[in-house]
Design a protein around this motif. Sequence first.
Motif, mmCIF file in Angstrom:
data_model
loop_
_atom_site.group_PDB
_atom_site.id
_atom_site.type_symbol
_atom_site.label_atom_id
_atom_site.label_comp_id
_atom_site.label_asym_id
_atom_site.label_seq_id
_atom_site.Cartn_x
_atom_site.Cartn_y
_atom_site.Cartn_z
ATOM 1 N N VAL A 422 49.066 39.984 34.028
ATOM 2 C CA VAL A 422 49.378 39.216 32.818
ATOM 3 C C VAL A 422 48.645 37.865 32.867
ATOM 4 O O VAL A 422 48.070 37.416 31.873
ATOM 5 C CB VAL A 422 50.905 39.014 32.677
ATOM 6 C CG1 VAL A 422 51.219 38.075 31.533
ATOM 7 C CG2 VAL A 422 51.592 40.358 32.460
ATOM 8 N N GLY A 423 48.657 37.262 34.056
ATOM 9 C CA GLY A 423 47.981 35.972 34.204
ATOM 10 C C GLY A 423 46.496 36.078 33.873
ATOM 11 O O GLY A 423 45.920 35.174 33.271
ATOM 12 N N ALA A 424 45.890 37.202 34.247
ATOM 13 C CA ALA A 424 44.454 37.385 33.981
ATOM 14 C C ALA A 424 44.193 37.392 32.475
ATOM 15 O O ALA A 424 43.252 36.764 31.990
ATOM 16 C CB ALA A 424 43.975 38.690 34.608
ATOM 17 N N ALA A 445 38.193 39.931 32.748
ATOM 18 C CA ALA A 445 39.373 39.083 32.949
ATOM 19 C C ALA A 445 39.923 39.246 34.359
ATOM 20 O O ALA A 445 40.496 38.321 34.926
ATOM 21 C CB ALA A 445 40.445 39.426 31.914
ATOM 22 N N LEU A 446 39.740 40.456 34.915
ATOM 23 C CA LEU A 446 40.325 40.741 36.227
ATOM 24 C C LEU A 446 39.346 40.607 37.380
ATOM 25 O O LEU A 446 39.677 40.930 38.517
ATOM 26 C CB LEU A 446 40.890 42.166 36.220
ATOM 27 C CG LEU A 446 42.271 42.280 35.594
ATOM 28 C CD1 LEU A 446 42.543 43.707 35.171
ATOM 29 C CD2 LEU A 446 43.347 41.800 36.548
ATOM 30 N N ASN A 447 38.160 40.119 37.096
ATOM 31 C CA ASN A 447 37.173 39.969 38.159
ATOM 32 C C ASN A 447 37.593 38.846 39.120
ATOM 33 O O ASN A 447 37.570 37.666 38.770
ATOM 34 C CB ASN A 447 35.821 39.658 37.507
ATOM 35 C CG ASN A 447 34.739 39.466 38.515
ATOM 36 O OD1 ASN A 447 34.986 39.489 39.726
ATOM 37 N ND2 ASN A 447 33.534 39.276 38.031
ATOM 38 N N PHE A 448 37.973 39.238 40.328
ATOM 39 C CA PHE A 448 38.479 38.250 41.292
ATOM 40 C C PHE A 448 37.405 37.240 41.695
ATOM 41 O O PHE A 448 37.716 36.192 42.220
ATOM 42 C CB PHE A 448 39.011 38.954 42.554
ATOM 43 C CG PHE A 448 40.424 39.430 42.429
ATOM 44 C CD1 PHE A 448 40.790 40.308 41.422
ATOM 45 C CD2 PHE A 448 41.404 38.989 43.314
ATOM 46 C CE1 PHE A 448 42.104 40.751 41.306
ATOM 47 C CE2 PHE A 448 42.724 39.423 43.198
ATOM 48 C CZ PHE A 448 43.071 40.313 42.195
ATOM 49 N N GLY A 453 41.621 34.150 35.953
ATOM 50 C CA GLY A 453 42.971 33.858 36.412
ATOM 51 C C GLY A 453 43.175 34.272 37.869
ATOM 52 O O GLY A 453 43.660 33.489 38.682
ATOM 53 N N PRO A 454 42.815 35.530 38.215
ATOM 54 C CA PRO A 454 43.001 35.946 39.617
ATOM 55 C C PRO A 454 42.283 35.019 40.601
ATOM 56 O O PRO A 454 42.808 34.711 41.669
ATOM 57 C CB PRO A 454 42.400 37.355 39.647
ATOM 58 C CG PRO A 454 42.539 37.855 38.260
ATOM 59 C CD PRO A 454 42.425 36.669 37.365
ATOM 60 N N LYS A 567 51.361 34.229 47.488
ATOM 61 C CA LYS A 567 50.459 35.153 48.186
ATOM 62 C C LYS A 567 49.958 36.151 47.176
ATOM 63 O O LYS A 567 50.734 36.620 46.337
ATOM 64 C CB LYS A 567 51.248 35.942 49.238
ATOM 65 C CG LYS A 567 51.517 35.186 50.485
ATOM 66 C CD LYS A 567 52.053 36.126 51.539
ATOM 67 C CE LYS A 567 52.427 35.321 52.776
ATOM 68 N NZ LYS A 567 53.484 35.884 53.550
ATOM 69 N N ILE A 568 48.688 36.508 47.249
ATOM 70 C CA ILE A 568 48.248 37.623 46.404
ATOM 71 C C ILE A 568 47.323 38.545 47.188
ATOM 72 O O ILE A 568 46.847 38.200 48.232
ATOM 73 C CB ILE A 568 47.562 37.200 45.077
ATOM 74 C CG1 ILE A 568 46.186 36.590 45.280
ATOM 75 C CG2 ILE A 568 48.431 36.245 44.326
ATOM 76 C CD1 ILE A 568 45.489 36.382 43.939
#
Length: 568
Positions: A422-424, A445-448, A453-454, A567-568
């Motif tokens: 959701v944060g992403a 959006a999810l690219n670390f 966000g991540p 932690k993630i």
Amino acid sequence: MKSLKKKVASAVYKGLLSIKPDVTLTEAEIISYLAYPPDQTMGDLALPCFKFSKELRMAPPAIASKLVEGFECEGIARAEAAGGYLNLKIDRGAFCRSIYDSIADTDKPYGASGEGAGKTVVLDYSSPNVAKPFHIGHLGTTVIGHSLKKMFEFAGYKCIGVNHLGDWGTQFGKLTVAYRKWGSREAVEQKGIDELVALYVKFHEEAEKEPALNDEARAAFTALEHGDPEITELWRWFIEISIAEYKKTYKQLDIEFDYYTGESFYTDKMPAVVEELKEKNLLTLDDGASIVDLEAYGMPPCLILKRDGSTLYPTRDIAAAIYRKNTFDFDKCIYVTSAGQCLHFAQWFKVLELMGREWYKDLVHVPYGTVSLNGEKLATRTGNVVLLKDLFDEAIDKAAAIMAEKNPELAGREDVAESVGVGAVVFYYLSSNRMRDINFVLEDALNFDGNTGPYAQYTYARTCQILHKCSDFRAEEFTPNDDEFALCKTLSLFPETFDQALYEYEPSIITRYVLQLCADYNRFYHNCPVLTAETEQLKAQRLALTQSTNKVLARALELICVRHPEKI
Ligand code: ARG
């Protein structure tokens, strides 16, 4: 504590006074010209003097040399004139110390001006239309609205969040007809809002073939307006089911509304508005409808009553604004909607002005651009929509898959995946200026490793882990190198960045600040060992910078509604 820029501005102001005793420039103006040049050979803080040459009737280099003479300011080690610039060398140790102290100060949250003390802001946002899909077009109003609420709260305002649900209008006639013809209680109970949307879509498909259905729908809505008990009950039920569904999405975003007062709430408050408009001679009849003529202001008329006497969207907004002013006595009432509604707001704000409500000036419309997903535009009626909850679910699944690979041991992975997924989405959305049209690509959006966000959450978690290992330190003396100083500078910019974001109703300014802070922190982290620093003094200094980053990042992420797991 006075920020360094403020101190410098006072010193410069003194210098300007000595050049011209009746100078009209202000300290605030001087602050706005002060910049941290990216190239540090130009000094740590630079002031372009050509900004003053018109008023002082002097060439910029002469102004710069004049300002250098007798320049004295706490926190500044040296002043130099270079061309038309006044370049200042900061006393870096003192600077870092003072930033660390103000962030560590628990009495006053760092960056909160307190400007809102004693003032109230009403925020009208999210406000989906019941029975129509809650789709990704609503992402903007939902997250910009909530972020603004957090921001105004942080600035000390009392904030009231209102969900102005679209719970009144002909769509209920359509839904009633569709439900009676093709629906069942069981199906709605089982599938909830999805079934309502399916019925709504089916209605439109069937009405294409059989236009008489539209008359039936109109009749059903008129019956609702007249309080037909059976239809009223259905209507209540549809709303209840819809709100329950919205709340699931709101929970993922940590959103709670103070009121779910939808459009129907103002039904009994509208006759007084219509009366007042009549009394003030503002209503004109136009082909049977009642309107307020706005030609003199370059706008089409504002529609108040349809030919059959029923009220419209603007009528309800006028009644709602008056009600809110009477009930909450707001200092500001903010509406977050797509830019497609700019004219609507401009029109009824004008009507309130014509009605003599001076506080119309306190109404603020905050518009935003369109959203598409992988390049596709959305259309509600054909059912070609991406629901917000589906977008979140997909993001959460993808985040979970990435994390299972990256960190298979992580405890509580499901919760963290929700925060990351959701944060992403939220972070990506709030990265661009709100008026920009956005094309959503989940992979990006999810690219670390991207500006996402991540990545920000990951940086935050990194600071937490270091502090877990060593939280007992005393940082007294600071001897920052270039990386440490750069990080401190960015930390020092948080208060003014926040003020600007608030002033412009622009959460993306905070999002971009987060990215800058993460970049500075990560550079520092790679170049400067923290726990294994050469001396105790250095270790304490680096822990202090880590702790300051941790606090400011947490705050900034909260302001843009992005969770920050440890932690993630
Ligand atoms: N329900 C409307 C829509 O989805 C937005 C309502 C915005 N708020 C307002 N007071 N008009 O377009």
